[in-house]
Design a protein around this motif. Structure first.
Motif, PDB file in Angstrom:
ATOM      1  N   LEU A  93      39.577  21.265  48.357  1.00 55.03           N
ATOM      2  CA  LEU A  93      40.375  20.175  48.900  1.00 55.03           C
ATOM      3  C   LEU A  93      41.811  20.293  48.440  1.00 55.03           C
ATOM      4  O   LEU A  93      42.101  20.912  47.415  1.00 55.03           O
ATOM      5  N   THR A  94      42.671  19.668  49.195  1.00 49.94           N
ATOM      6  CA  THR A  94      44.059  19.484  48.781  1.00 49.94           C
ATOM      7  C   THR A  94      44.261  17.998  48.599  1.00 49.94           C
ATOM      8  O   THR A  94      43.962  17.203  49.494  1.00 49.94           O
ATOM      9  N   VAL A  95      44.723  17.621  47.424  1.00 53.30           N
ATOM     10  CA  VAL A  95      45.023  16.224  47.155  1.00 53.30           C
ATOM     11  C   VAL A  95      46.532  16.128  47.077  1.00 53.30           C
ATOM     12  O   VAL A  95      47.160  16.779  46.245  1.00 53.30           O
ATOM     13  N   GLU A 128      38.735  22.302  43.563  1.00 60.82           N
ATOM     14  CA  GLU A 128      37.481  22.908  43.986  1.00 60.82           C
ATOM     15  C   GLU A 128      36.374  22.164  43.264  1.00 60.82           C
ATOM     16  O   GLU A 128      36.435  21.994  42.043  1.00 60.82           O
ATOM     17  N   ILE A 129      35.393  21.701  44.019  1.00 64.25           N
ATOM     18  CA  ILE A 129      34.316  20.917  43.418  1.00 64.25           C
ATOM     19  C   ILE A 129      32.975  21.342  44.001  1.00 64.25           C
ATOM     20  O   ILE A 129      32.878  21.614  45.197  1.00 64.25           O
ATOM     21  N   TYR A 134      38.061  23.507  53.011  1.00 64.17           N
ATOM     22  CA  TYR A 134      37.082  24.584  53.173  1.00 64.17           C
ATOM     23  C   TYR A 134      35.765  24.155  52.522  1.00 64.17           C
ATOM     24  O   TYR A 134      35.760  23.569  51.436  1.00 64.17           O
ATOM     25  N   VAL A 135      34.666  24.439  53.178  1.00 67.79           N
ATOM     26  CA  VAL A 135      33.341  24.135  52.640  1.00 67.79           C
ATOM     27  C   VAL A 135      32.477  25.378  52.770  1.00 67.79           C
ATOM     28  O   VAL A 135      32.391  25.975  53.839  1.00 67.79           O
ATOM     29  N   GLU A 136      31.882  25.775  51.644  1.00 66.31           N
ATOM     30  CA  GLU A 136      30.928  26.887  51.660  1.00 66.31           C
ATOM     31  C   GLU A 136      29.747  26.472  50.801  1.00 66.31           C
ATOM     32  O   GLU A 136      29.834  26.456  49.573  1.00 66.31           O
ATOM     33  N   GLY A 137      28.637  26.126  51.442  1.00 68.83           N
ATOM     34  CA  GLY A 137      27.477  25.628  50.714  1.00 68.83           C
ATOM     35  C   GLY A 137      27.808  24.287  50.087  1.00 68.83           C
ATOM     36  O   GLY A 137      28.198  23.349  50.771  1.00 68.83           O
ATOM     37  N   ASN A 138      27.664  24.224  48.765  1.00 68.06           N
ATOM     38  CA  ASN A 138      27.962  22.985  48.033  1.00 68.06           C
ATOM     39  C   ASN A 138      29.393  22.950  47.506  1.00 68.06           C
ATOM     40  O   ASN A 138      29.817  21.939  46.973  1.00 68.06           O
TER      41      ASN A 138
END
Length: 184
Positions: free
Chosen positions: A102-104, A117-118, A94-98
């Motif tokens: 992720l799933t690792v 979450e980064i 999922y990406v929202e803005g910056n």
């Protein structure tokens, strides 16, 4: 520290080099010699920390700066985490803005999987394994995400001051005027 803990700590310090029947004069002499030995060992370690940089391979660009900043012990722990990066794959969910989620997960047949979450602009984030929160060291999952996005330096938010070379040095973080009169 309770008196029992202090006693156990003291016994561990003196155990092995001082018989229980040692007289007071001999004790003081040996105690001073031992403290000098401990001081010299710590000074040698401090010198090594400040003047001997850790070697990193060309494929370990992410470890170049931590090799100069972290203590040797912490750097080796980080290097162990970095060596585990190849076991994982990072999948962007999922990406929202910056902010990216992720799933690792392990691609070697293990079922372990961690949510990360980064914030790619502020270079902050967290991992579900909570290694950074508990130990203060970036986990292999975060390192995998850094390498995925070509982040070639570990962000400052992921470097704990307590694991750096100068962390054990006393620094005065107050103004002398704070020590006067009513402020004591």
């Amino acid at each position: 520290m309770s008196s029992r803990e202090w006693s156990e700590s003291t016994n561990n310090f003196f155990n092995g080099w001082l018989p229980i029947t040692t007289g007071l004069c001999n004790f003081v002499t040996k105690y001073e010699a031992t403290l000098l030995e401990v001081y010299e060992r710590e000074s040698a370690e401090d010198f090594a920390l400040e003047h001997k940089y850790r070697q990193v391979g060309p494929h370990q660009a992410l470890l170049k700066d931590p090799g100069k900043v972290y203590t040797r012990t912490t750097f080796h722990k980080l290097q162990d985490q970095f060596d585990q990066v190849v076991r994982f794959v990072a999948i962007e969910r999922y990406v929202e803005g910056n902010v990216r989620q992720l799933t690792v997960k392990s691609h070697s047949g293990h079922t372990e999987s961690f949510e990360i979450e980064i914030d790619s602009e502020k270079l902050t984030g967290n991992c579900g394994c909570k290694l950074f929160e508990y130990v203060g060291l970036s986990c292999c999952h975060l390192l995998k995400v850094f390498s995925k996005y070509d982040i070639l330096k570990i962000p400052k938010a992921f470097i704990m001051t307590r694991w750096t070379i100068g962390a054990n040095k006393f620094s005065r973080s107050y103004d002398e005027s704070q020590l006067e009169g009513d402020n004591l």
